[in-house]
Design a protein around this motif. Structure first.
Motif, PDB file in Angstrom:
ATOM      1  N   ALA A  21       0.828  -1.209   0.000  1.00 39.78           N
ATOM      2  CA  ALA A  21       0.000   0.000   0.000  1.00 39.78           C
ATOM      3  C   ALA A  21       0.858   1.254   0.000  1.00 39.78           C
ATOM      4  O   ALA A  21       0.450   2.300  -0.534  1.00 39.78           O
ATOM      5  CB  ALA A  21      -0.936  -0.005   1.201  1.00 39.78           C
ATOM      6  N   GLU A  26      -1.471  -2.272  -3.470  1.00 43.25           N
ATOM      7  CA  GLU A  26      -2.118  -3.235  -2.583  1.00 43.25           C
ATOM      8  C   GLU A  26      -2.959  -4.272  -3.318  1.00 43.25           C
ATOM      9  O   GLU A  26      -3.208  -5.367  -2.800  1.00 43.25           O
ATOM     10  CB  GLU A  26      -2.982  -2.513  -1.544  1.00 43.25           C
ATOM     11  N   SER A  27      -3.390  -3.991  -4.539  1.00 48.11           N
ATOM     12  CA  SER A  27      -4.211  -4.946  -5.288  1.00 48.11           C
ATOM     13  C   SER A  27      -3.412  -5.721  -6.340  1.00 48.11           C
ATOM     14  O   SER A  27      -3.989  -6.524  -7.086  1.00 48.11           O
ATOM     15  CB  SER A  27      -5.379  -4.227  -5.964  1.00 48.11           C
TER      16      SER A  27
END
Length: 389
Positions: A21, A26-27
């Motif tokens: 993040a 984060e994804s």
């Protein structure tokens, strides 16, 4: 001894790290998303145990994998190729290389212009290379002013049309930038020469004539340690550029993964008691940065098809480690690298301390393993994952 082969599939991440993040990632999950979106099947990677590392839609787990499996965490600050490869070699960076999200400051541009004797540069923005050339290439052809741009990585990139600026002049511009401009607080990881060709509206980057000018790594890295101790070290692909040409007995640059695989297989037939450091770049340079998951899948399948030939050339005392240097999720909106865990495959698996190697604390576990393999001092910030001979 034997041969230690370290094969880096550039940009092959296997899921966001705990600190992703902080990097806006984060994804990110490069391999998972590629398999989900493309249906990519990798039967030989499956035999090694790639599906044991992360849950993949099209690559099943293997109850009896041929390789020991795990994943590694990057602890250095940053997510670029230089940082990743240096940590694999045992170097941890506590501060990231400088980046320029708003372009380079006037002091940098003015200094570069003085060094190469031009009045101005074009662009000076964080852009993809294809966009920078498309938007500023025509003006460059008219004026001769170089196209200078950067990205989320620590890079100073100089693009020039080969009919306006001969290759050797472009390379010299980049040497001057590396040695006299991008130093000190502006010491970026890489200065990159980006030649292109073609008419306006159809410009094309000449990837095989790209040239990287990296910072010289500190001598306390496993490649240099091997070289200093008389062990032959070979670099295939862009590895030589990331280490500024230092610590390698021989190197072989490549234009595409097919050539890198061919060079590796050829060397596997001849090398003795050597360390072979290979980078296969297409997944990152051609497909990850250009947000092309289908191309990324095809590139992985090309590597997958070569695995049986690699396995057949492994001698009794040899070791093959397959990993990556960062992520580069082609299904994301960003064209930049991603802060991800990277896979760890150790073949043959019986040469590892255990088949499930878990989550390794640092990429530098590779450096410690290489040092142990060749019987050298292990003074790197990592832990070996191989058995002592």
């Amino acid at each position: 001894m034997g041969n230690f082969y370290l094969l880096v599939v550039d940009g092959l991440g296997v899921g966001a790290q705990e600190d992703a993040a902080e990097y806006g990632d984060e994804s990110a999950n490069t391999l998972v998303h590629v398999c989900e979106q493309t249906g990519c099947r990798l039967p030989n990677f499956q035999k090694l145990g790639l599906g044991n590392i992360v849950d993949l839609k099209t690559v099943a787990p293997n109850e009896a994998p041929l390789a020991a499996t795990g994943k590694m965490r990057e602890v250095s600050a940053g997510k670029d190729s230089t940082t990743g490869h240096w940590e694999l070699a045992g170097l941890r960076l506590d501060r990231p290389f400088p980046t320029y999200p708003e372009g380079f400051p006037d002091e940098v541009i003015d200094s570069f212009c003085r060094q190469i004797n031009v009045e101005k540069v074009l662009c000076n923005q964080p852009l993809s290379g294809t966009t920078a050339i498309a938007e500023f290439g025509a003006e460059h052809l008219q004026t001769g002013s170089p196209v200078v741009y950067t990205s989320a990585d620590s890079v100073f990139q100089v693009a020039a049309h080969i009919e306006q600026v001969p290759l050797e002049r472009l390379y010299e511009w980049c040497r001057l930038a590396r040695n006299h401009v991008m130093v000190g607080q502006h010491g970026v990881g890489r200065v990159i020469a980006r030649p292109f060709r073609g008419p306006p509206g159809a410009f094309e980057r000449i990837s095989e004539q790209r040239k990287d000018f990296s910072l010289s790594p500190p001598e306390h890295n496993v490649v240099y340690q091997l070289y200093r101790n008389g062990i032959k070290t070979y670099g295939i692909g862009k590895v030589i550029d990331l280490f500024a040409g230092e610590g390698f007995t021989q190197y072989r640059k490549t234009r595409a993964n097919a050539e890198g695989i061919s060079q590796m297989l050829s060397l596997m037939s001849a090398a003795e008691d050597s360390f072979v450091f290979v980078n296969l770049i297409d997944t990152d340079q051609i497909y990850g940065h250009r947000l092309d998951p289908d191309g990324y899948a095809r590139s992985l399948q090309e590597i997958d098809r070569a695995i049986p030939a690699m396995a057949n050339k492994i001698k009794d005392d040899d070791l093959l480690v397959i990993t990556a240097d960062h992520g580069n999720d082609p299904t994301a909106q960003s064209t930049d690298h991603s802060r991800e865990f990277v896979p760890l495959l150790v073949f043959p698996g019986e040469n590892a301390k255990r088949l499930n190697l878990g989550i390794r604390a640092t990429f530098a576990d590779v450096a410690s393993s290489v040092a142990e393999y060749f019987g050298l001092e292990q003074n790197y910030p990592g832990s070996s994952f191989i058995k002592v001979k």
